[in-house]
Design a protein around this motif. Structure first.
Motif, mmCIF file in Angstrom:
data_model
loop_
_atom_site.group_PDB
_atom_site.id
_atom_site.type_symbol
_atom_site.label_atom_id
_atom_site.label_comp_id
_atom_site.label_asym_id
_atom_site.label_seq_id
_atom_site.Cartn_x
_atom_site.Cartn_y
_atom_site.Cartn_z
ATOM 1 N N SER A 90 0.875 -1.126 -0.013
ATOM 2 C CA SER A 90 -0.003 -0.118 0.075
ATOM 3 C C SER A 90 0.693 1.318 -0.168
ATOM 4 C CB SER A 90 -0.949 0.078 1.137
ATOM 5 O OG SER A 90 -1.523 -1.169 1.509
ATOM 6 N N CYS A 91 0.427 2.258 -0.606
ATOM 7 C CA CYS A 91 0.933 3.508 -0.551
ATOM 8 C C CYS A 91 0.050 4.399 0.449
ATOM 9 C CB CYS A 91 0.878 4.228 -1.977
ATOM 10 S SG CYS A 91 1.924 3.460 -3.227
ATOM 11 N N GLU A 92 0.909 4.987 1.427
ATOM 12 C CA GLU A 92 0.203 5.684 2.403
ATOM 13 C C GLU A 92 0.621 7.079 2.279
ATOM 14 O OE1 GLU A 92 0.987 4.026 6.271
ATOM 15 O OE2 GLU A 92 0.771 2.089 5.662
ATOM 16 N N HIS A 93 -0.377 8.010 2.299
ATOM 17 C CA HIS A 93 -0.450 9.417 2.234
ATOM 18 C C HIS A 93 -0.109 10.207 3.634
ATOM 19 C CE1 HIS A 93 -2.691 10.979 -1.613
ATOM 20 N NE2 HIS A 93 -1.766 10.088 -1.976
ATOM 21 N N GLY A 94 -0.716 9.579 4.446
ATOM 22 C CA GLY A 94 -0.547 9.847 6.091
ATOM 23 C C GLY A 94 0.692 9.545 6.335
ATOM 24 N N GLY A 95 1.243 8.203 6.092
ATOM 25 C CA GLY A 95 2.504 7.647 6.602
ATOM 26 C C GLY A 95 3.861 8.264 5.807
ATOM 27 N N ARG A 96 3.365 8.828 4.701
ATOM 28 C CA ARG A 96 4.466 9.031 3.763
ATOM 29 C C ARG A 96 5.555 8.087 3.561
ATOM 30 N NH1 ARG A 96 6.040 15.344 5.284
ATOM 31 N NH2 ARG A 96 7.188 15.089 3.247
ATOM 32 N N ARG A 97 4.662 6.747 3.105
ATOM 33 C CA ARG A 97 5.445 5.505 3.102
ATOM 34 C C ARG A 97 4.688 4.541 2.144
ATOM 35 N NH1 ARG A 97 4.366 3.110 9.303
ATOM 36 N NH2 ARG A 97 2.423 2.346 8.864
ATOM 37 N N VAL A 98 5.601 3.424 1.815
ATOM 38 C CA VAL A 98 5.031 2.435 1.238
ATOM 39 C C VAL A 98 5.281 1.210 2.425
ATOM 40 C CG1 VAL A 98 5.257 0.569 -0.738
ATOM 41 C CG2 VAL A 98 5.527 3.089 -1.054
ATOM 42 N N SER A 99 4.107 0.565 2.378
ATOM 43 C CA SER A 99 3.979 -0.532 3.452
ATOM 44 C C SER A 99 3.511 -1.877 3.170
ATOM 45 C CB SER A 99 2.904 -0.094 4.625
ATOM 46 O OG SER A 99 1.808 -0.154 4.172
ATOM 47 N N ARG A 100 3.729 -2.896 3.668
ATOM 48 C CA ARG A 100 3.270 -4.316 3.367
ATOM 49 C C ARG A 100 2.615 -4.945 4.356
ATOM 50 N NH1 ARG A 100 8.242 -7.345 2.042
ATOM 51 N NH2 ARG A 100 7.922 -7.966 4.371
ATOM 52 N N THR A 101 1.352 -5.223 4.186
ATOM 53 C CA THR A 101 0.637 -6.106 5.259
ATOM 54 C C THR A 101 0.987 -7.512 5.223
ATOM 55 O OG1 THR A 101 -1.534 -4.297 5.162
ATOM 56 C CG2 THR A 101 -1.550 -6.741 6.130
ATOM 57 N N GLU A 102 1.479 -8.054 6.245
ATOM 58 C CA GLU A 102 1.949 -9.332 6.359
ATOM 59 C C GLU A 102 0.666 -10.537 6.532
ATOM 60 O OE1 GLU A 102 4.826 -9.787 5.640
ATOM 61 O OE2 GLU A 102 5.937 -7.775 6.186
ATOM 62 N N TYR A 103 1.091 -11.630 6.355
ATOM 63 C CA TYR A 103 -0.166 -12.705 6.532
ATOM 64 C C TYR A 103 -0.710 -12.731 7.845
ATOM 65 C CZ TYR A 103 2.516 -14.865 2.659
ATOM 66 O OH TYR A 103 3.048 -15.003 1.188
ATOM 67 N N ASP A 104 -0.091 -12.295 8.855
ATOM 68 C CA ASP A 104 -0.740 -12.018 10.216
ATOM 69 C C ASP A 104 -1.092 -10.790 10.717
ATOM 70 O OD1 ASP A 104 1.580 -10.720 10.654
ATOM 71 O OD2 ASP A 104 2.275 -11.797 12.143
ATOM 72 N N GLY A 105 -1.331 -9.771 9.618
ATOM 73 C CA GLY A 105 -2.049 -8.807 9.873
ATOM 74 C C GLY A 105 -0.890 -7.544 10.116
ATOM 75 N N ARG A 106 0.232 -7.730 10.713
ATOM 76 C CA ARG A 106 1.558 -6.874 10.779
ATOM 77 C C ARG A 106 1.605 -5.974 9.803
ATOM 78 N NH1 ARG A 106 5.938 -8.644 11.560
ATOM 79 N NH2 ARG A 106 5.551 -10.649 10.614
#
Length: 306
Positions: A90-106
């Motif tokens: 995901s691209c996050e405007h609020g976090g100013r970052r690119v993130s990944r959601t792991e299988y366990d939700g982290r």
């Protein structure tokens, strides 16, 4: 007879649309303010998409047509994709970052800074078959409080990046954009298409898609204008297995052949922000319009991660 939503500009478009289909409205009147970033989860038969100003990710279930909130708050997410392992990126405007959601939700942060300075507001993202993550970083999420958090620009411009999850290296691949936005690879990944929506804040700014050659070392060459938008701005787009580009526009979805010809439109009564292919056969185009989620079956299939 074709539904009036289809506008055939070139006979080639007629082979991708069918006379017995129409646009389905999957979600509306639920307070959506700016629908964006659809991503299909075929293994779960559901679609996720962003409602950026409302700071939430929405979920539509194909099995029963239900709509629910998947994540709230979402850090004002915009574009999404899946990596080759099926994880949400995901691209996050609020976090100013690119993130990944792991299988366990982290949630794992993939990239949030370059050269020691915060990114602007990552906008859209794709994952190549070698697992590298490519994303655009315009400033839309820091221009106001509506789609993120108003803040100062720290980078020297709005660039396109390539992140290597193996080495952790983040590199710029294009630095001559005003507002880089949607992006997608050709089916063979030899080409990368990137939209520039600089006209959103400058009437004389770009409103086109550019085409780059992708070198084996992960750098880009070329960058010529592939198509100019004839209605508003291009935003997000996807490519089908024939190499056609299905892109958002102010009056719906425009279809371009690999030679750059606009061959047809799917007319939508709201500004379209993004699209993706999905469904059991990947032949259903999901459309994020301003306050709604819509879909239409086509006689073609999408090219995308799982």
């Amino acid at each position: 007879m074709l539904d009036p939503c289809f506008e055939v500009l070139d006979k080639r478009f007629a082979s991708y649309v069918m006379g017995n289909v129409h646009i389905d409205v999957l979600a509306s009147d639920i307070g959506l303010r700016w629908s964006e970033g659809p991503v299909w989860f075929g293994d779960g038969r559901y679609l996720l998409w962003s409602d950026i100003p409302n700071n939430r990710i929405m979920r539509w279930d194909e099995t029963d047509g239900s709509v629910s909130v998947y994540r709230n708050p979402s850090n004002h997410t915009n574009g999404h994709t899946r990596d080759r392992q099926g994880r949400l990126v995901s691209c996050e405007h609020g976090g100013r970052r690119v993130s990944r959601t792991e299988y366990d939700g982290r949630v794992t942060v993939l990239a949030d800074s370059h050269n020691g300075k915060r990114l602007n507001s990552p906008n859209d993202v794709v994952v190549k078959s070698d697992d590298t993550v490519w994303f655009t970083d315009p400033s839309y999420g820091i221009l106001s409080e509506y789609e993120g958090h108003q803040s100062e620009l720290e980078q020297d411009g709005c660039h396109v990046y390539r992140f290597d999850p193996t080495s952790g290296a983040l590199k710029t691949v294009a630095t001559d954009f005003v507002k880089p936005n949607g992006l997608a690879f050709s089916p063979d990944e030899k080409l990368l298409y990137i939209a520039d929506t600089g006209a959103s804040h400058d009437p004389d700014g770009p409103k086109h898609i550019r085409r780059f050659q992708v070198r084996d070392d992960g750098t880009l060459a070329g960058g010529e204008v592939f198509a100019d938008c004839t209605a508003g701005l291009f935003d997000g787009f996807r490519v089908d297995h024939h190499g056609n580009i299905w892109t958002s526009a102010a009056d719906g979805v425009h279809c371009y052949t690999p030679d750059g010809t606009l061959i047809g439109k799917i007319k939508v009564p709201e500004v379209v922000a993004n699209v993706c292919f999905g469904g059991v056969k990947k032949n259903r185009l999901f459309i994020c319009a301003t306050t709604s989620l819509r879909a239409v079956y086509l006689n073609t299939r999408g090219v995308q991660t799982p």
